[in-house]
Design a protein around this motif. Sequence first.
Motif, PDB file in Angstrom:
ATOM      1  N   LEU A 148      39.313  36.427 -55.838  1.00  0.00           N
ATOM      2  CA  LEU A 148      37.611  36.238 -56.183  1.00  0.00           C
ATOM      3  C   LEU A 148      36.611  37.770 -56.743  1.00  0.00           C
ATOM      4  N   ILE A 149      36.087  37.411 -58.608  1.00  0.00           N
ATOM      5  CA  ILE A 149      35.149  38.301 -58.273  1.00  0.00           C
ATOM      6  C   ILE A 149      33.790  37.771 -58.218  1.00  0.00           C
ATOM      7  N   THR A 150      32.497  37.945 -56.651  1.00  0.00           N
ATOM      8  CA  THR A 150      31.122  37.408 -56.886  1.00  0.00           C
ATOM      9  C   THR A 150      30.243  38.447 -58.208  1.00  0.00           C
ATOM     10  N   LEU A 151      29.236  38.486 -58.242  1.00  0.00           N
ATOM     11  CA  LEU A 151      28.450  38.530 -58.698  1.00  0.00           C
ATOM     12  C   LEU A 151      26.757  38.104 -58.347  1.00  0.00           C
ATOM     13  N   CYS A 152      26.187  39.405 -57.461  1.00  0.00           N
ATOM     14  CA  CYS A 152      25.281  39.420 -57.354  1.00  0.00           C
ATOM     15  C   CYS A 152      24.033  40.083 -57.534  1.00  0.00           C
ATOM     16  N   PHE A 153      22.726  38.936 -58.142  1.00  0.00           N
ATOM     17  CA  PHE A 153      21.844  39.625 -58.149  1.00  0.00           C
ATOM     18  C   PHE A 153      19.893  40.134 -57.326  1.00  0.00           C
ATOM     19  N   LEU A 154      20.187  41.755 -57.260  1.00  0.00           N
ATOM     20  CA  LEU A 154      19.592  41.699 -56.444  1.00  0.00           C
ATOM     21  C   LEU A 154      18.068  41.563 -56.695  1.00  0.00           C
ATOM     22  N   GLU A 155      17.680  41.262 -55.047  1.00  0.00           N
ATOM     23  CA  GLU A 155      16.046  41.222 -55.348  1.00  0.00           C
ATOM     24  C   GLU A 155      15.098  42.181 -55.665  1.00  0.00           C
ATOM     25  N   ARG A 156      15.301  43.518 -54.942  1.00  0.00           N
ATOM     26  CA  ARG A 156      14.662  44.441 -55.559  1.00  0.00           C
ATOM     27  C   ARG A 156      16.211  45.362 -56.440  1.00  0.00           C
ATOM     28  N   PRO A 157      15.573  46.222 -56.877  1.00  0.00           N
ATOM     29  CA  PRO A 157      17.217  47.444 -57.637  1.00  0.00           C
ATOM     30  C   PRO A 157      17.433  48.153 -55.825  1.00  0.00           C
ATOM     31  N   VAL A 158      17.999  48.589 -55.725  1.00  0.00           N
ATOM     32  CA  VAL A 158      18.590  49.526 -54.824  1.00  0.00           C
ATOM     33  C   VAL A 158      19.181  51.184 -55.122  1.00  0.00           C
ATOM     34  N   ASP A 159      19.464  51.638 -54.609  1.00  0.00           N
ATOM     35  CA  ASP A 159      20.050  53.022 -55.127  1.00  0.00           C
ATOM     36  C   ASP A 159      20.800  53.490 -54.336  1.00  0.00           C
ATOM     37  N   PHE A 160      22.415  53.677 -55.107  1.00  0.00           N
ATOM     38  CA  PHE A 160      23.660  53.129 -54.783  1.00  0.00           C
ATOM     39  C   PHE A 160      23.790  54.808 -55.157  1.00  0.00           C
ATOM     40  N   GLY A 161      22.893  55.224 -55.455  1.00  0.00           N
ATOM     41  CA  GLY A 161      23.768  57.043 -56.048  1.00  0.00           C
ATOM     42  C   GLY A 161      24.763  56.862 -57.065  1.00  0.00           C
ATOM     43  N   ALA A 162      23.939  56.464 -58.128  1.00  0.00           N
ATOM     44  CA  ALA A 162      24.560  56.445 -59.577  1.00  0.00           C
ATOM     45  C   ALA A 162      24.163  57.724 -60.208  1.00  0.00           C
ATOM     46  N   LEU A 163      25.040  57.999 -60.897  1.00  0.00           N
ATOM     47  CA  LEU A 163      25.164  58.832 -61.552  1.00  0.00           C
ATOM     48  C   LEU A 163      23.948  59.505 -62.685  1.00  0.00           C
ATOM     49  N   ASP A 164      23.686  57.794 -62.989  1.00  0.00           N
ATOM     50  CA  ASP A 164      22.813  58.512 -64.584  1.00  0.00           C
ATOM     51  C   ASP A 164      21.663  58.023 -63.261  1.00  0.00           C
ATOM     52  N   GLY A 165      20.966  57.540 -62.098  1.00  0.00           N
ATOM     53  CA  GLY A 165      20.445  57.859 -61.492  1.00  0.00           C
ATOM     54  C   GLY A 165      19.954  56.540 -61.439  1.00  0.00           C
ATOM     55  N   LYS A 166      19.985  55.832 -61.999  1.00  0.00           N
ATOM     56  CA  LYS A 166      19.657  54.483 -62.087  1.00  0.00           C
ATOM     57  C   LYS A 166      19.476  53.467 -60.857  1.00  0.00           C
ATOM     58  N   PRO A 167      18.226  52.569 -60.574  1.00  0.00           N
ATOM     59  CA  PRO A 167      19.153  51.977 -59.371  1.00  0.00           C
ATOM     60  C   PRO A 167      19.633  50.499 -59.829  1.00  0.00           C
ATOM     61  N   VAL A 168      20.188  50.018 -58.102  1.00  0.00           N
ATOM     62  CA  VAL A 168      21.340  49.186 -58.641  1.00  0.00           C
ATOM     63  C   VAL A 168      20.433  47.711 -58.791  1.00  0.00           C
ATOM     64  N   HIS A 169      20.512  46.605 -59.642  1.00  0.00           N
ATOM     65  CA  HIS A 169      20.563  45.533 -59.568  1.00  0.00           C
ATOM     66  C   HIS A 169      21.430  43.902 -59.880  1.00  0.00           C
ATOM     67  N   ALA A 170      22.573  44.852 -59.870  1.00  0.00           N
ATOM     68  CA  ALA A 170      23.369  43.394 -60.257  1.00  0.00           C
ATOM     69  C   ALA A 170      25.216  44.507 -59.472  1.00  0.00           C
ATOM     70  N   VAL A 171      25.601  43.373 -58.848  1.00  0.00           N
ATOM     71  CA  VAL A 171      26.582  44.130 -57.681  1.00  0.00           C
ATOM     72  C   VAL A 171      28.104  42.980 -58.043  1.00  0.00           C
ATOM     73  N   PHE A 172      28.553  43.138 -58.365  1.00  0.00           N
ATOM     74  CA  PHE A 172      30.324  42.348 -59.215  1.00  0.00           C
ATOM     75  C   PHE A 172      31.122  43.186 -57.272  1.00  0.00           C
ATOM     76  N   THR A 173      31.778  41.788 -57.439  1.00  0.00           N
ATOM     77  CA  THR A 173      32.733  42.639 -55.445  1.00  0.00           C
ATOM     78  C   THR A 173      33.900  41.130 -55.962  1.00  0.00           C
ATOM     79  N   LEU A 174      34.821  42.179 -55.502  1.00  0.00           N
ATOM     80  CA  LEU A 174      36.622  42.577 -55.834  1.00  0.00           C
ATOM     81  C   LEU A 174      36.835  42.200 -54.946  1.00  0.00           C
TER      82      LEU A 174
END
Length: 232
Positions: A148-174
Motif C-alpha cells: 500500500l501507498i498512503t498519501l497524507c496531507f498535513l494540517e501544517r507544514p513540518v520541517d523534515f530536513g529537506a535539502l531544499d529547506g522547504k517544510p513538508v506538507h505531503a507524505v507518501f508512506t509505502l
Amino acid sequence: MQLTVKDVARLLGTSEKSVYRWMRERGLPAHRVGGQFRFNRAELIEWATAQKVNVSPQIFEEPEAAGPLPTLADALETGGVFYRITGANKEAVLASVVEYLRLPEGADRRLLLQMLIAREKLASTAIGDGIALPHPRHPIVFHMDRPLITLCFLERPVDFGALDGKPVHAVFTLVSPTVRGHLHLLSRLAFALKDESFKQLIQEQAGREQILAAARELSRRFDGVSPNDAQS
C-alpha cells in the motif's frame, strides 16, 4: 514475507533451539507479532553476514517473485488519501500517519513507527518541494496480501530536513510485503512525482478522486515504460 522460527532454522541450517539461543546471546533480530516471533528477511541477511553464519541460498529467494507487480494506482487506492493530518514535528507527524495506515489486524504499529523514525535518522526521506516518502529501511515489515501507498496531507507544514529547506506538507508512506514490490512501487512513485500534472495535484492538495484518477492514468502509461526508464 515475515519468517517464523522454523523458517529461520531452516535457512540458517540449525535447530530452532539454536535460533532462540542466538536471539538471547548474539542479538539475532526478532519482532513479536501476535505473541510469536517473526523475522525480517533483510535483517536476517545482514545479521548472518555480520556474524559470519552460513545461510541457505533460499534466503535470497522470494516466493512472490513470479507474481504480478502492483500498480501505483492499486497501491494508492489500497492505502488511501487523507487530509489535515496533525503533528508539530517529524516524529509526531509520523505517529499520526501510522495510525491512518490500513495495516492488517494485529499489526505492530509501534514497531513500524520505530522503523520509520530510525530511517529518518539515517537520512531524511524528504525529496523536496514539500514532499516526503517515509518508508522503513527494510521493506518487509508485515505479512500483507498486497502493498500500500498512503498519501497524507498535513494540517501544517513540518520541517523534515529537506535539502531544499522547504517544510513538508505531503507524505507518501509505502509499506510492502516484499522487497521486489517495495522497490517497484518506489520507482513508480518517483516517476509519478516527476510528472508535472500529478505533482501539481499534490501541491494543491487536490481531491481524493482527482488524485486517484491521475494515478490510474499514470499507471496506464507505465505499462509501456520499463523500470529503468522510470528511474532515469
